[in-house]
Write an enzyme that holds these catalytic residues in place. Structure first.
Site, mmCIF file in Angstrom:
data_model
loop_
_atom_site.group_PDB
_atom_site.id
_atom_site.type_symbol
_atom_site.label_atom_id
_atom_site.label_comp_id
_atom_site.label_asym_id
_atom_site.label_seq_id
_atom_site.Cartn_x
_atom_site.Cartn_y
_atom_site.Cartn_z
ATOM 1 N N SER A 86 -11.098 -6.680 10.249
ATOM 2 C CA SER A 86 -12.467 -6.271 9.946
ATOM 3 C C SER A 86 -13.068 -7.293 8.996
ATOM 4 O O SER A 86 -12.350 -8.080 8.380
ATOM 5 C CB SER A 86 -12.491 -4.884 9.302
ATOM 6 O OG SER A 86 -12.034 -4.952 7.979
ATOM 7 N N ARG A 100 0.783 -6.269 12.046
ATOM 8 C CA ARG A 100 0.065 -5.469 13.031
ATOM 9 C C ARG A 100 -0.284 -6.303 14.260
ATOM 10 O O ARG A 100 -0.283 -5.820 15.388
ATOM 11 C CB ARG A 100 -1.179 -4.836 12.420
ATOM 12 C CG ARG A 100 -1.760 -3.743 13.292
ATOM 13 C CD ARG A 100 -2.854 -2.952 12.608
ATOM 14 N NE ARG A 100 -2.358 -1.952 11.667
ATOM 15 C CZ ARG A 100 -3.133 -1.032 11.100
ATOM 16 N NH1 ARG A 100 -4.422 -0.987 11.381
ATOM 17 N NH2 ARG A 100 -2.624 -0.160 10.249
ATOM 18 N N ARG A 159 0.833 -1.206 0.000
ATOM 19 C CA ARG A 159 0.000 0.000 0.000
ATOM 20 C C ARG A 159 0.861 1.247 0.000
ATOM 21 O O ARG A 159 1.813 1.347 0.776
ATOM 22 C CB ARG A 159 -0.925 0.002 1.221
ATOM 23 C CG ARG A 159 -1.844 -1.198 1.205
ATOM 24 C CD ARG A 159 -2.848 -1.195 2.319
ATOM 25 N NE ARG A 159 -3.632 -2.427 2.241
ATOM 26 C CZ ARG A 159 -4.602 -2.758 3.065
ATOM 27 N NH1 ARG A 159 -4.941 -1.940 4.040
ATOM 28 N NH2 ARG A 159 -5.262 -3.889 2.915
#
Length: 417
Positions: free
Chosen positions: A345, A382, A255
């Site tokens: 998510s 993460r 990203r």
RNA sequence: GGAGAGGUGGCCGAGCCAGGUUGAAGGCGCUCCCCUGCUAAGGGAGUAAGGAUGGAAACGUUCUUCGUGGGUUCAAAUCCCACCCUCUCCGCCA
């Protein structure tokens, strides 16, 4: 892509779109444009029918009649061409408008902006910060090296070294096994994809500036394996009986993080490259909400097994993004910042993505678009960073969560001398 | 990287060089019916997708689609251009 017919006929669908902040004017404009388009389509098709018929006649006609018939057909063709131009203009208008309409929010989604989220569940407490924050701890243990990353590749790149690498691989293998046990097919997909795949997966044109491009070969580095996973059944007509199809993709993700200067600059919280295990499901429309809950359950189970206090939020309509009709964020408590930060998510895209991917399922009741869902099983880097804070001991050592021990052969890791 | 072959319906495969009754022969598979003590074999019929439109529905009308996108033509699976993909041989290579 949304369902224009449903927008027209189903008030709840329309309300869901408006909950996402789409103006009523845009929706009305789209409906009007679509009406115009369909009217023109009928006209064009009638003219084509005539033209087709006369072309066939010419084929059968006696040689001496041909000249006259060809001349007549020529004229028809000119008229048709003019009408087709008008039609394609009207079509383009609809396409332009339809792309501006996001997937309507599900009725169970709280309406409002980013702050309007609903807390679904809170698990565990909110412990105080450890001696070292995740970035400092990573450095102190010799596990992360941002300086070296910056020297070699630039800011937001890091080296992962030593036991942290074993932990990373343990996380991957552990999650994969868990998912396989739940009926997911493990996949390592390509991370370079064509532009058309980015478009069909819904990332282009909206997120184009977040994506690395390999100009020479016109390929793009994926920001998530969701993209190539979505490509697995693009254009397919699946057998409804074999749904749901569940895939677990492992890949590096890339990203550009454009527009995030100064945000989350410490450690490996936000970097240009990270590994992720992603879940992707092709479901029947009837079962997709069940599947969505299952994704949340799996994500929470993973977080719980790692001993991480967290909460789950039902993301508000205004913060959902284009494709999701509903999204849960699992936010883990980050002690050094004294707040919850997103770790994973899961979203239900309903038929929004499938409409563009042209993925349908054939069952007893005919053929219909499938629903697609995706969720993070483990954003590896993460996850590590949350572990750094929660499993760091007062003496500076690190205790490996029980579940990972069989996968890395480590239990307690002493600080560097 | 060099040379060649090829992409047609659920699958196999003809059609392409000589453009028109070919939305596509034939076969396999599948569905239904008949025959048969059961099975096998046999006989008959049906069997692409997507869109628009009419209809309560059954179903009808019509458009589009022969890898994708353009072009030529009254008419394209068939001719032309570009791109994508697959296979074979040579070269290179974890």
């Amino acid at each position: 892509m949304i369902d224009v017919r449903a927008l027209k006929d189903d008030p709840a669908y329309r309300a869901g779109a408006e909950a996402k902040g789409v103006s009523a004017d845009l929706l009305d404009e789209l409906l009007a444009a679509d009406d115009t388009r369909r009217g023109l389509q009928t006209e064009v098709e009638e003219m084509r029918a005539t033209a087709n018929a006369s072309a066939k006649e010419i084929g059968k006609a006696a040689p001496d009649e041909r000249e006259a018939k060809i001349a007549a057909a020529s004229e028809l063709k000119a008229e048709l061409g003019a009408k087709e131009a008008v039609y394609s203009e009207a079509s383009a208008k609809v396409d332009e408008l339809i792309l501006q309409v996001p997937n309507p929010a599900h009725e169970s989604v709280p309406t409002g902006d980013e702050e309007a989220f609903e807390v679904v569940e809170v698990v565990g407490g909110t412990p105080d910060a450890p001696p070292l924050d995740h970035a400092a701890f990573g450095e102190a243990m010799g596990w992360t090296d941002n300086e070296l990353g910056a020297a070699v590749s630039g800011s937001r790149f890091a080296y992962l070294k030593g036991a942290a690498v074993l932990l990373e691989l343990a996380l991957v293998q552990w999650t994969m096994q868990k998912l396989v046990a739940r009926g997911f097919t493990p996949v390592i997909p390509p991370v370079l994809v064509r532009e058309e795949m980015m478009v069909d997966a819904g990332f282009f044109p909206t997120d184009r500036n977040q994506v690395y491009e390999v100009n020479e070969d016109e390929l793009f580095l994926v920001g998530t394996s969701e993209v190539p996973l979505a490509g697995m059944h693009r254009g397919d007509r699946l057998d409804a009986a074999e749904l749901p199809l569940r895939y677990a993709g492992f890949s590096s993700c890339f990203r550009r993080e454009a527009g995030t200067y100064g945000k989350d600059t410490r450690g490996i919280f936000r970097v240009h490259q990270f590994d992720k295990v992603e879940m992707f499901i092709w479901s029947s429309p009837e079962k997709s909400w069940e599947e969505h809950e299952m994704l949340r359950t799996i994500e929470q189970e993973i977080i719980n097994d790692l001993g991480l206090p967290h909460r789950v939020i039902n993301v508000a309509s205004g913060d959902l993004g284009n494709a999701a009709a509903k999204k849960y964020d699992c936010e883990v408590w980050l002690p050094s910042e004294g707040r919850y930060r997103e770790l994973t998510s899961c979203s239900n895209y309903t038929d929004y993505s499938a409409r563009r991917l042209k993925t349908r399922a054939k069952g007893d009741d005919g053929t219909e678009l499938v629903h697609t869902l995706n969720g993070t099983a483990c954003a590896v880097g993460r996850t590590l960073l949350f572990l750094f804070e929660h499993w760091q001991q007062p003496d500076g050592s690190f205790v490996v969560p029980e579940v990972l021990r069989p996968f890395c052969g480590l239990d307690t890791i002493a600080p560097l001398a």
